[in-house]
Design a protein around this motif. Structure first.
Motif, PDB file in Angstrom:
ATOM      1  N   UNK A  54       0.873  -1.286  -0.012  1.00 41.42           N
ATOM      2  CA  UNK A  54       0.034  -0.137   0.143  1.00 41.42           C
ATOM      3  C   UNK A  54       0.753   1.283   0.005  1.00 41.42           C
ATOM      4  N   UNK A  55       0.693   1.945  -0.803  1.00 44.87           N
ATOM      5  CA  UNK A  55       1.379   3.299  -1.002  1.00 44.87           C
ATOM      6  C   UNK A  55       0.451   4.564  -0.835  1.00 44.87           C
ATOM      7  N   UNK A  56       0.760   5.459  -0.019  1.00 44.20           N
ATOM      8  CA  UNK A  56      -0.037   6.799   0.004  1.00 44.20           C
ATOM      9  C   UNK A  56       0.612   7.690  -0.683  1.00 44.20           C
ATOM     10  N   UNK A  57       0.058   8.738  -1.382  1.00 45.61           N
ATOM     11  CA  UNK A  57       0.819   9.725  -2.110  1.00 45.61           C
ATOM     12  C   UNK A  57       1.141  10.862  -1.274  1.00 45.61           C
ATOM     13  N   UNK A  58       2.587  10.823  -1.345  1.00 44.23           N
ATOM     14  CA  UNK A  58       3.014  11.934  -0.398  1.00 44.23           C
ATOM     15  C   UNK A  58       4.056  11.067   0.655  1.00 44.23           C
ATOM     16  N   UNK A  59       4.330   9.825   0.544  1.00 41.09           N
ATOM     17  CA  UNK A  59       5.289   9.314   1.330  1.00 41.09           C
ATOM     18  C   UNK A  59       5.063   7.956   1.901  1.00 41.09           C
ATOM     19  N   UNK A  60       3.958   7.740   2.551  1.00 43.50           N
ATOM     20  CA  UNK A  60       3.787   6.619   3.475  1.00 43.50           C
ATOM     21  C   UNK A  60       3.636   5.511   2.707  1.00 43.50           C
ATOM     22  N   UNK A  72      -1.885  -0.530   8.701  1.00 46.91           N
ATOM     23  CA  UNK A  72      -2.914   0.430   8.486  1.00 46.91           C
ATOM     24  C   UNK A  72      -2.095   1.773   8.367  1.00 46.91           C
ATOM     25  N   UNK A  73      -2.425   2.553   7.160  1.00 39.95           N
ATOM     26  CA  UNK A  73      -1.691   3.667   7.078  1.00 39.95           C
ATOM     27  C   UNK A  73      -2.951   4.646   6.907  1.00 39.95           C
ATOM     28  N   UNK A  74      -2.628   5.955   7.668  1.00 36.24           N
ATOM     29  CA  UNK A  74      -3.367   7.122   7.300  1.00 36.24           C
ATOM     30  C   UNK A  74      -3.496   7.548   5.929  1.00 36.24           C
ATOM     31  N   UNK A  75      -4.687   7.754   5.479  1.00 34.95           N
ATOM     32  CA  UNK A  75      -4.844   7.950   3.885  1.00 34.95           C
ATOM     33  C   UNK A  75      -6.131   8.774   3.753  1.00 34.95           C
ATOM     34  N   UNK A  76      -6.767   9.598   4.701  1.00 32.42           N
ATOM     35  CA  UNK A  76      -7.697  10.214   4.402  1.00 32.42           C
ATOM     36  C   UNK A  76      -7.552  11.360   3.687  1.00 32.42           C
ATOM     37  N   UNK A  77      -8.241  11.560   2.502  1.00 27.88           N
ATOM     38  CA  UNK A  77      -8.013  12.773   1.383  1.00 27.88           C
ATOM     39  C   UNK A  77      -6.655  12.529   0.571  1.00 27.88           C
TER      40      UNK A  77
END
Length: 145
Positions: free
Chosen positions: A88-94, A110-115
């Motif tokens: 799982x990759x969240x745009x902006x780094x995580x 579990x990664x923060x990804x709201x918005x």
């Protein structure tokens, strides 16, 4: 009972071992945990180059916590330890990844990804490690919380 015995005998004669079903059904909701739901455009089959499906990968989201999770669940070679992974990759780094020799599934943290936009992928291999099945979304998506 007779049908199950006949099927087991046919599989044994063909040299195929029938893996027992797990004590519970693996669902992405169960793998990722309480509060996680399947998201729109968050499901892909994990396919080999030849088109065989070895499992499914799911992008999950918990609206309350704003976290994402990816579950790669095997349908082929269930019960056998084969290389299986999820990312799982969240745009902006995580980024979170899980890979190992698993019997049923791999799950990311579990990664923060709201918005924030996300990408995800799952894969699994046959027991010899020669054939890989992959699925996921390489483009950014699910950007609206």
């Amino acid at each position: 009972m007779f049908t199950r015995t006949v099927v087991a005998a046919v599989l044994a004669a063909a040299g195929v071992a029938a893996a027992p079903a797990p004590a519970y059904a693996e669902t992405p909701e169960r793998v990722c945990g309480k509060g996680f739901k399947r998201v729109q455009d968050g499901h892909r089959a994990m396919r080999t180059r030849a088109g065989a499906v070895f499992g499914h990968v799911y992008l999950m989201y918990d609206k309350r916590s704003g976290k994402n999770c990816v579950a790669a669940i095997k349908t082929a070679y269930r019960g056998q330890r084969t290389v299986t992974g999820a990312i799982l990759v969240v745009k902006g780094g995580a980024r979170s990844a899980d890979a190992g020799r698993y019997r049923y599934y791999a799950e990311t943290g579990h990664l923060s990804g709201a918005w924030k936009c996300v990408r995800y992928e799952g894969w699994t291999k046959d027991p010899s490690g020669a054939v890989t099945a992959r699925g996921g979304r390489k483009a950014w998506g699910n950007c609206r919380g």
